[in-house]
Write a protein that holds these residues in place. Structure first.
Motif, PDB file in Angstrom:
ATOM      1  N   GLY A  94       0.785  -1.233   0.000  1.00 20.33           N
ATOM      2  CA  GLY A  94       0.000   0.000   0.000  1.00 20.33           C
ATOM      3  C   GLY A  94       0.820   1.287   0.000  1.00 20.33           C
ATOM      4  O   GLY A  94       0.284   2.365  -0.222  1.00 20.33           O
ATOM      5  N   GLY A 131       3.006   2.280  -2.143  1.00 19.65           N
ATOM      6  CA  GLY A 131       3.150   2.877  -3.483  1.00 19.65           C
ATOM      7  C   GLY A 131       4.234   2.232  -4.340  1.00 19.65           C
ATOM      8  O   GLY A 131       4.694   2.838  -5.306  1.00 19.65           O
ATOM      9  N   LYS A 132       4.614   1.009  -4.031  1.00 21.67           N
ATOM     10  CA  LYS A 132       5.687   0.336  -4.793  1.00 21.67           C
ATOM     11  C   LYS A 132       5.345   0.216  -6.282  1.00 21.67           C
ATOM     12  O   LYS A 132       6.116   0.615  -7.134  1.00 21.67           O
ATOM     13  CB  LYS A 132       5.940  -1.086  -4.244  1.00 21.67           C
ATOM     14  CG  LYS A 132       6.431  -1.129  -2.836  1.00 21.67           C
ATOM     15  CD  LYS A 132       6.676  -2.547  -2.371  1.00 21.67           C
ATOM     16  CE  LYS A 132       5.408  -3.372  -2.235  1.00 21.67           C
ATOM     17  NZ  LYS A 132       4.480  -2.880  -1.212  1.00 21.67           N
ATOM     18  N   THR A 133       4.165  -0.370  -6.557  1.00 23.67           N
ATOM     19  CA  THR A 133       3.795  -0.617  -7.952  1.00 23.67           C
ATOM     20  C   THR A 133       3.663   0.691  -8.727  1.00 23.67           C
ATOM     21  O   THR A 133       4.120   0.790  -9.865  1.00 23.67           O
ATOM     22  CB  THR A 133       2.487  -1.445  -8.012  1.00 23.67           C
ATOM     23  OG1 THR A 133       2.747  -2.690  -7.355  1.00 23.67           O
ATOM     24  CG2 THR A 133       2.049  -1.716  -9.436  1.00 23.67           C
ATOM     25  N   THR A 134       3.078   1.696  -8.101  1.00 23.53           N
ATOM     26  CA  THR A 134       2.928   2.994  -8.766  1.00 23.53           C
ATOM     27  C   THR A 134       4.308   3.553  -9.129  1.00 23.53           C
ATOM     28  O   THR A 134       4.528   4.033 -10.246  1.00 23.53           O
ATOM     29  CB  THR A 134       2.182   3.981  -7.839  1.00 23.53           C
ATOM     30  OG1 THR A 134       1.027   3.319  -7.308  1.00 23.53           O
ATOM     31  CG2 THR A 134       1.750   5.224  -8.575  1.00 23.53           C
ATOM     32  N   ARG A 186      -8.648  -0.909  -0.328  1.00 27.95           N
ATOM     33  CA  ARG A 186      -8.346  -2.130  -1.077  1.00 27.95           C
ATOM     34  C   ARG A 186      -9.224  -3.292  -0.633  1.00 27.95           C
ATOM     35  O   ARG A 186      -9.156  -4.374  -1.191  1.00 27.95           O
ATOM     36  CB  ARG A 186      -6.909  -2.553  -0.794  1.00 27.95           C
ATOM     37  CG  ARG A 186      -5.932  -2.116  -1.806  1.00 27.95           C
ATOM     38  CD  ARG A 186      -4.581  -2.738  -1.499  1.00 27.95           C
ATOM     39  NE  ARG A 186      -3.613  -2.253  -2.450  1.00 27.95           N
ATOM     40  CZ  ARG A 186      -2.324  -2.542  -2.399  1.00 27.95           C
ATOM     41  NH1 ARG A 186      -1.870  -3.285  -1.411  1.00 27.95           N
ATOM     42  NH2 ARG A 186      -1.507  -2.077  -3.300  1.00 27.95           N
ATOM     43  N   SER A 223       6.216   8.509   0.317  1.00 27.50           N
ATOM     44  CA  SER A 223       5.214   8.449  -0.761  1.00 27.50           C
ATOM     45  C   SER A 223       3.812   8.726  -0.224  1.00 27.50           C
ATOM     46  O   SER A 223       2.945   7.867  -0.236  1.00 27.50           O
ATOM     47  CB  SER A 223       5.261   7.071  -1.423  1.00 27.50           C
ATOM     48  OG  SER A 223       4.136   6.842  -2.225  1.00 27.50           O
ATOM     49  N   ASP A 257       2.016  11.626  -1.323  1.00 29.38           N
ATOM     50  CA  ASP A 257       1.206  12.284  -2.354  1.00 29.38           C
ATOM     51  C   ASP A 257       1.867  12.139  -3.730  1.00 29.38           C
ATOM     52  O   ASP A 257       3.002  11.650  -3.843  1.00 29.38           O
ATOM     53  CB  ASP A 257       0.976  13.765  -1.996  1.00 29.38           C
ATOM     54  CG  ASP A 257       2.278  14.516  -1.807  1.00 29.38           C
ATOM     55  OD1 ASP A 257       3.180  14.343  -2.642  1.00 29.38           O
ATOM     56  OD2 ASP A 257       2.401  15.270  -0.823  1.00 29.38           O
TER      57      ASP A 257
HETATM   58  P1  DAT Z   1       1.984  -1.123  -3.282  1.00 27.50           P
HETATM   59  O1  DAT Z   1       2.508  -1.592  -4.615  1.00 27.50           O
HETATM   60  O2  DAT Z   1       3.078  -0.684  -2.364  1.00 27.50           O
HETATM   61  O3  DAT Z   1       1.064  -2.095  -2.629  1.00 27.50           O
HETATM   62  P2  DAT Z   1       0.423   0.736  -4.873  1.00 27.50           P
HETATM   63  O4  DAT Z   1       1.421   1.381  -5.786  1.00 27.50           O
HETATM   64  O5  DAT Z   1      -0.424  -0.348  -5.421  1.00 27.50           O
HETATM   65  O6  DAT Z   1       1.145   0.212  -3.538  1.00 27.50           O
HETATM   66  O7  DAT Z   1      -0.454   1.914  -4.273  1.00 27.50           O
HETATM   67  C1  DAT Z   1      -1.571   1.655  -3.449  1.00 27.50           C
HETATM   68  C2  DAT Z   1      -2.634   2.688  -3.696  1.00 27.50           C
HETATM   69  O8  DAT Z   1      -2.206   3.948  -3.212  1.00 27.50           O
HETATM   70  C3  DAT Z   1      -2.956   2.896  -5.163  1.00 27.50           C
HETATM   71  O9  DAT Z   1      -4.346   3.159  -5.247  1.00 27.50           O
HETATM   72  C4  DAT Z   1      -2.185   4.138  -5.555  1.00 27.50           C
HETATM   73  C5  DAT Z   1      -2.111   4.905  -4.258  1.00 27.50           C
HETATM   74  N1  DAT Z   1      -0.841   5.624  -4.065  1.00 27.50           N
HETATM   75  C6  DAT Z   1       0.374   5.060  -3.935  1.00 27.50           C
HETATM   76  N2  DAT Z   1       1.322   5.983  -3.727  1.00 27.50           N
HETATM   77  C7  DAT Z   1       0.682   7.177  -3.728  1.00 27.50           C
HETATM   78  C8  DAT Z   1       1.104   8.529  -3.554  1.00 27.50           C
HETATM   79  N3  DAT Z   1       2.394   8.844  -3.307  1.00 27.50           N
HETATM   80  N4  DAT Z   1       0.183   9.495  -3.628  1.00 27.50           N
HETATM   81  C9  DAT Z   1      -1.127   9.201  -3.851  1.00 27.50           C
HETATM   82  N5  DAT Z   1      -1.591   7.932  -4.004  1.00 27.50           N
HETATM   83  C10 DAT Z   1      -0.707   6.946  -3.952  1.00 27.50           C
END
Ligand code: DAT
Length: 173
Positions: free
Chosen positions: A14, A16-19, A110, A147, A149
């Motif tokens: 959660g 933000g790794k994948t993002t 989630r 991470s 915002d």
């Molecule tokens: P992870 O891969 O660590 O489980 P994710 O990239 O799937 O996390 O992100 C989880 C959710 O949070 C997804 O809906 C995108 C949001 N998110 C992640 N990083 C963020 C950020 N820095 N600012 C705003 N939203 C963010």
């Protein structure tokens, strides 16, 4: 000899790794190695943990499955653990962090069960992944990035891209 670095993007679910990985892969041209996908597609699972509602990973199978990609280099590894990868094949470990109130909302949205939300919140507050990274890799390899915002994602990705450029310069023959 690798011509592009291997980078682990790790942290509590959660954060933000994948993002980060998706954005970085797009801007840098490196490959996004989504370990969740690899486990599913290349049969590296070893059952299912009913209590935590998550797949149990066979780490030996996983390492065998991705060994040739890691040796080739240029992989952005997206995974909530980092201690299983051979230190000699990893050039940078980014530990993505997030404020706990923000993380709570992301995990809830989630649809995670309460015990899974609680376990991940505890892990983030106790800095479990940061500690694992520091225990497994040299001090200069581990970077902690916030991470909370979207602006922070942009600046983190820019920072990692600059690091990749420098790594390539340093490893030119
Ligand atoms: P992870 O891969 O660590 O489980 P994710 O990239 O799937 O996390 O992100 C989880 C959710 O949070 C997804 O809906 C995108 C949001 N998110 C992640 N990083 C963020 C950020 N820095 N600012 C705003 N939203 C963010």
């Amino acid at each position: 000899m690798r011509t592009s670095p291997n980078i682990i993007i790790t942290g509590t679910p959660g954060v933000g790794k994948t993002t980060h990985c998706q954005q970085l892969a797009e801007s840098s041209g490196l490959a996004h190695l989504d370990v969740n996908k690899v486990v599913k597609e290349r049969n590296c699972d070893d059952g299912y943990d009913e209590e935590l509602k998550s797949v149990i990973v066979d780490e030996d199978k996983l390492l065998d499955a991705i060994e040739s990609e890691l040796e080739a280099g240029g992989q952005i590894i997206d995974w909530h653990a980092c201690d299983l990868f051979p230190e000699s094949l990893i050039d940078l470990v980014v530990v993505v962090r997030c404020d706990s109130t923000i993380l709570y909302d992301r995990l809830k949205s989630r649809g995670y069960a309460d015990n899974k939300v609680e376990e991940n919140m505890d892990a983030e507050i106790m800095e479990v992944l940061l500690q694992e990274a520091r225990d497994s890799y040299a001090e200069e390899v581990v970077v902690e990035l916030q991470s909370n915002d979207a602006d922070q994602i942009d600046s983190n990705v820019e920072r990692i891209e600059a690091w990749i450029k420098q790594w390539r310069k340093d490893h030119e023959d």
